[in-house]
Design an enzyme around this catalytic site. Structure first.
Site, PDB file in Angstrom:
ATOM      1  CE1 TYR A   6      -0.563   3.566   9.901  1.00 48.74           C
ATOM      2  CE2 TYR A   6       0.175   2.912   7.713  1.00 48.74           C
ATOM      3  CZ  TYR A   6      -0.688   2.767   8.791  1.00 48.74           C
ATOM      4  OH  TYR A   6      -1.652   1.800   8.753  1.00 48.74           O
ATOM      5  CE1 TYR A  39      -4.636   3.626   9.342  1.00 53.66           C
ATOM      6  CE2 TYR A  39      -5.051   3.533  11.707  1.00 53.66           C
ATOM      7  CZ  TYR A  39      -4.356   3.094  10.598  1.00 53.66           C
ATOM      8  OH  TYR A  39      -3.382   2.132  10.735  1.00 53.66           O
ATOM      9  CE  LYS A  61       5.203   3.143  13.310  1.00 53.53           C
ATOM     10  NZ  LYS A  61       4.828   2.529  12.046  1.00 53.53           N
ATOM     11  N   PRO A 119      -2.928   0.044  19.181  1.00 54.66           N
ATOM     12  CG  PRO A 119      -4.737  -1.367  18.728  1.00 54.66           C
ATOM     13  CD  PRO A 119      -4.058  -0.637  19.837  1.00 54.66           C
ATOM     14  CG  HIS A 179      -2.009  -0.953   1.212  1.00 53.71           C
ATOM     15  ND1 HIS A 179      -3.147  -0.810   1.966  1.00 53.71           N
ATOM     16  CD2 HIS A 179      -2.176  -2.093   0.508  1.00 53.71           C
ATOM     17  CE1 HIS A 179      -3.965  -1.818   1.722  1.00 53.71           C
ATOM     18  NE2 HIS A 179      -3.402  -2.617   0.854  1.00 53.71           N
TER      19      HIS A 179
HETATM   20  P1  RFL Z   1       3.214 -12.019  21.041  1.00 49.59           P
HETATM   21  O1  RFL Z   1       2.778 -12.057  19.647  1.00 49.59           O
HETATM   22  O2  RFL Z   1       2.190 -11.748  22.092  1.00 49.59           O
HETATM   23  O3  RFL Z   1       3.945 -13.405  21.334  1.00 49.59           O
HETATM   24  C1  RFL Z   1       4.245 -13.836  22.641  1.00 49.59           C
HETATM   25  C2  RFL Z   1       4.212 -15.345  22.654  1.00 49.59           C
HETATM   26  O4  RFL Z   1       4.587 -15.814  23.944  1.00 49.59           O
HETATM   27  C3  RFL Z   1       3.684 -16.827  24.348  1.00 49.59           C
HETATM   28  N1  RFL Z   1       3.731 -16.888  25.814  1.00 49.59           N
HETATM   29  C4  RFL Z   1       4.436 -17.812  26.502  1.00 49.59           C
HETATM   30  N2  RFL Z   1       5.187 -18.832  26.075  1.00 49.59           N
HETATM   31  C5  RFL Z   1       5.774 -19.608  27.033  1.00 49.59           C
HETATM   32  N3  RFL Z   1       5.599 -19.388  28.368  1.00 49.59           N
HETATM   33  C6  RFL Z   1       4.856 -18.371  28.826  1.00 49.59           C
HETATM   34  N4  RFL Z   1       4.711 -18.170  30.117  1.00 49.59           N
HETATM   35  C7  RFL Z   1       4.221 -17.541  27.873  1.00 49.59           C
HETATM   36  N5  RFL Z   1       3.414 -16.446  27.967  1.00 49.59           N
HETATM   37  C8  RFL Z   1       3.129 -16.068  26.708  1.00 49.59           C
HETATM   38  C9  RFL Z   1       2.375 -16.406  23.748  1.00 49.59           C
HETATM   39  O5  RFL Z   1       1.468 -17.497  23.623  1.00 49.59           O
HETATM   40  C10 RFL Z   1       2.801 -15.882  22.401  1.00 49.59           C
HETATM   41  O6  RFL Z   1       2.847 -16.877  21.424  1.00 49.59           O
HETATM   42  O7  RFL Z   1       4.388 -10.968  21.285  1.00 49.59           O
HETATM   43  P2  RFL Z   1       5.573 -10.472  20.283  1.00 49.59           P
HETATM   44  O8  RFL Z   1       6.239 -11.635  19.643  1.00 49.59           O
HETATM   45  O9  RFL Z   1       6.343  -9.519  21.078  1.00 49.59           O
HETATM   46  O10 RFL Z   1       4.811  -9.718  19.111  1.00 49.59           O
HETATM   47  C11 RFL Z   1       4.129  -8.518  19.364  1.00 49.59           C
HETATM   48  C12 RFL Z   1       2.888  -8.427  18.495  1.00 49.59           C
HETATM   49  O11 RFL Z   1       2.115  -9.601  18.635  1.00 49.59           O
HETATM   50  C13 RFL Z   1       2.027  -7.219  18.839  1.00 49.59           C
HETATM   51  O12 RFL Z   1       2.817  -6.101  19.131  1.00 49.59           O
HETATM   52  C14 RFL Z   1       1.105  -6.857  17.661  1.00 49.59           C
HETATM   53  O13 RFL Z   1       0.161  -7.854  17.426  1.00 49.59           O
HETATM   54  C15 RFL Z   1       0.403  -5.560  17.964  1.00 49.59           C
HETATM   55  N6  RFL Z   1      -0.530  -5.176  16.912  1.00 49.59           N
HETATM   56  C16 RFL Z   1      -0.085  -4.605  15.741  1.00 49.59           C
HETATM   57  N7  RFL Z   1       1.235  -4.445  15.522  1.00 49.59           N
HETATM   58  C17 RFL Z   1       1.691  -3.968  14.340  1.00 49.59           C
HETATM   59  O14 RFL Z   1       2.889  -3.840  14.158  1.00 49.59           O
HETATM   60  N8  RFL Z   1       0.827  -3.615  13.310  1.00 49.59           N
HETATM   61  C18 RFL Z   1      -0.515  -3.738  13.459  1.00 49.59           C
HETATM   62  O15 RFL Z   1      -1.249  -3.478  12.509  1.00 49.59           O
HETATM   63  C19 RFL Z   1      -1.021  -4.222  14.717  1.00 49.59           C
HETATM   64  N9  RFL Z   1      -2.326  -4.395  14.901  1.00 49.59           N
HETATM   65  C20 RFL Z   1      -1.885  -5.456  17.060  1.00 49.59           C
HETATM   66  C21 RFL Z   1      -2.773  -5.033  16.036  1.00 49.59           C
HETATM   67  C22 RFL Z   1      -2.355  -6.140  18.155  1.00 49.59           C
HETATM   68  C23 RFL Z   1      -3.687  -6.400  18.252  1.00 49.59           C
HETATM   69  N10 RFL Z   1      -4.078  -7.132  19.381  1.00 49.59           N
HETATM   70  C24 RFL Z   1      -4.949  -8.227  19.357  1.00 49.59           C
HETATM   71  C25 RFL Z   1      -3.363  -6.961  20.631  1.00 49.59           C
HETATM   72  C26 RFL Z   1      -4.108  -5.299  16.139  1.00 49.59           C
HETATM   73  C27 RFL Z   1      -4.577  -5.952  17.255  1.00 49.59           C
HETATM   74  C28 RFL Z   1      -6.046  -6.177  17.307  1.00 49.59           C
HETATM   75  C1  PHB Z   2      -5.050  -4.585  11.023  1.00 50.59           C
HETATM   76  O1  PHB Z   2      -5.170  -4.784   9.784  1.00 50.59           O
HETATM   77  O2  PHB Z   2      -5.315  -5.481  11.848  1.00 50.59           O
HETATM   78  C2  PHB Z   2      -4.612  -3.277  11.520  1.00 50.59           C
HETATM   79  C3  PHB Z   2      -4.243  -2.293  10.618  1.00 50.59           C
HETATM   80  C4  PHB Z   2      -3.841  -1.058  11.084  1.00 50.59           C
HETATM   81  C5  PHB Z   2      -3.799  -0.809  12.439  1.00 50.59           C
HETATM   82  C6  PHB Z   2      -4.150  -1.804  13.339  1.00 50.59           C
HETATM   83  C7  PHB Z   2      -4.557  -3.039  12.879  1.00 50.59           C
HETATM   84  O3  PHB Z   2      -3.420   0.414  12.892  1.00 50.59           O
END
Ligand code: RFL
Ligand code: PHB
Length: 395
Positions: free
Chosen positions: A385, A201, A297, A293, A72
């Site tokens: 971004y 957004y 980032k 989110p 994008h």
């Molecule tokens: P994760 O992905 O949470 O992975 C951690 C892993 O550790 C496991 N775990 C354990 N394993 C062993 N022993 C334990 N005691 C444990 N406790 C936990 C877990 O099961 C898991 O598998 O962390 P990591 O690797 O640091 O990655 C971070 C990302 O997941 C997170 O920052 C992003 O998902 C945030 N986020 C977004 N980030 C972006 O860069 N771009 C986005 O568009 C974006 N959108 C989002 C998001 C997060 C969202 N949610 C659900 C929080 C959208 C959403 C809705």
């Molecule tokens: C997503 O596609 O899940 C998404 C995209 C942009 C954001 C957060 C989540 O800022």
């Protein structure tokens, strides 16, 4: 059991760290408490910065990303029923974002790990960290009905915001900076063709909404809701009606509806742990910091952390240098705080707050209008971004 680096957590941070270490000839064991199926199906982030894509490419795990990722070059800000295009590439010298689900990145990294036979244990439980202040730390855990002890040189805490690593550090040794927000996001995944080519957004008097996608058939959508929102109160009909209301434009654009495949509530938090290291424990990704989110980032910061950590560990093992390990936290925190500010700013720009007085509403509107009208302001948004360039890795 013995390894050089014990990695707790098989999210993007833990898996990518394991992969980068493997490529540098450093063995590691990854311990994950969930099942492989759960980890591979967990729908989360969707936006990869240019630097994240480039790193996955260099690391040899981008074959599917190259085929299926959607590049994008812009995003849309929507308010007052009007669309405002932000030309990400034009404003950043050609940089872009790629929309590719986090669970797909995770799948690709698990496949790479399993293909080379490096240890990755799912369904471990009762993980405990020991000897963080000593030269010989270890991790104990249950796996396959047996208690095991993994001796190592270093522990990488990549276990996300609810993991055990950060909690294993004695109270007072780490400083935690935190902010909660008076709202959450209700997210859905729907089998419906995306009705626009770019992410949208939307700031609206009823609250924020975000239009995103996962593929040409799947739309991802979010709505600002109360932090204690009960999903049971949100029928699919109510969700679609609210999305239509918040994303509506004056020119007849309409969201495509389809079967809702998944629904969930995402809390909003800003959190930074300082330093991101204690003794032989190094924290990376959500285990060390959380962003709301809105700026997309979170996953990208996790990738930036482990890029630094893998390099610092490689310098330790290949050249006996410990200065980069000692500087790991400060190297990461500069980028982390920049992303914290950007994510907080994007959140403040677009959400409806509890103190949403007419005065606050006018201020927010003035800021949105400025971001769209001024090239300097849109460039500030765009360069953050798409992701600021990674700092060069010290030689
Ligand atoms: P994760 O992905 O949470 O992975 C951690 C892993 O550790 C496991 N775990 C354990 N394993 C062993 N022993 C334990 N005691 C444990 N406790 C936990 C877990 O099961 C898991 O598998 O962390 P990591 O690797 O640091 O990655 C971070 C990302 O997941 C997170 O920052 C992003 O998902 C945030 N986020 C977004 N980030 C972006 O860069 N771009 C986005 O568009 C974006 N959108 C989002 C998001 C997060 C969202 N949610 C659900 C929080 C959208 C959403 C809705
Ligand atoms: C997503 O596609 O899940 C998404 C995209 C942009 C954001 C957060 C989540 O800022």
């Amino acid at each position: 059991m013995r390894t050089r680096v014990a990695i707790i957590g098989a999210g993007p941070a833990g898996l990518l760290l394991g992969h980068l270490l493997q490529r540098a000839g450093i063995d590691s064991v990854i311990l994950e408490d969930c099942t492989q199926a759960h980890v591979e199906a967990r729908i989360r982030a969707g936006v990869l910065e240019q630097g994240t894509v480039d790193l996955l490419e260099q690391a040899g795990v981008a074959a599917r990303l190259r085929q299926q990722g959607m590049v994008h070059h812009g995003i849309e800000l929507r308010f007052d029923g009007q669309r405002h295009h932000i030309d990400l590439s034009g404003l950043t010298g050609g940089r872009a974002i790629t929309v590719y689900g986090q669970h797909e990145v995770v799948r690709d990294l698990i496949a790479a790990r399993q293909a080379c036979g490096a240890p990755l244990l799912f369904e471990v439980s009762r993980v405990a960290l020991h000897g963080l202040d000593s030269q010989s730390p270890s991790v104990s855990f249950d796996h396959g009905g047996q208690r095991q002890v993994l001796a190592c040189d270093f522990i990488a805490g990549c276990d996300g915001s609810h993991g055990v690593s950060r909690q294993a550090v004695r109270p007072g040794a780490l400083q935690v900076f935190e902010r909660t927000y008076p709202f959450a996001w209700l997210g859905i995944l729907a089998r419906a063709a995306p009705a626009a080519h770019e992410l949208v957004y939307a700031g609206h008097a009823r609250g924020f909404a975000l239009f995103s996608m996962r593929s040409p058939e799947i739309t991802r959508l979010y709505l600002q809701c109360r932090p204690d929102e009960d999903l049971a109160g949100w029928s699919d009909r109510r969700i679609w009606d609210e999305l239509h209301a918040r994303l509506e434009t004056g020119d007849g654009w309409r969201l495509n509806e389809g079967p809702v495949l998944q629904k969930g509530i995402t809390p909003m938090r800003s959190l930074v742990t300082e330093p991101m290291q204690h003794g032989r424990l190094f924290l990376a990704g959500d285990a060390a910091h959380i962003v709301p989110p809105t700026g997309a980032k979170g996953m990208n910061l996790a990738v930036a952390d482990v890029r630094n950590l893998a390099h610092a560990l490689a310098m330790h093992y290949q050249h006996g240098r410990d200065d980069l390990l000692a500087g790991y936290s400060s190297a990461c925190l500069a980028r982390v705080w920049r992303a914290e500010h950007f994510s907080w700013w994007m959140t403040s720009l677009l959400h409806r707050f509890d103190d949403h007085t007419p005065f606050m509403a006018r201020l927010q509107h003035a800021e949105l209008a400025y971001v769209c009208a001024s090239q300097a302001a849109s460039r500030m948004l765009a360069e953050n971004y798409v992701g600021l360039p990674f700092a060069p890795l010290p030689a």
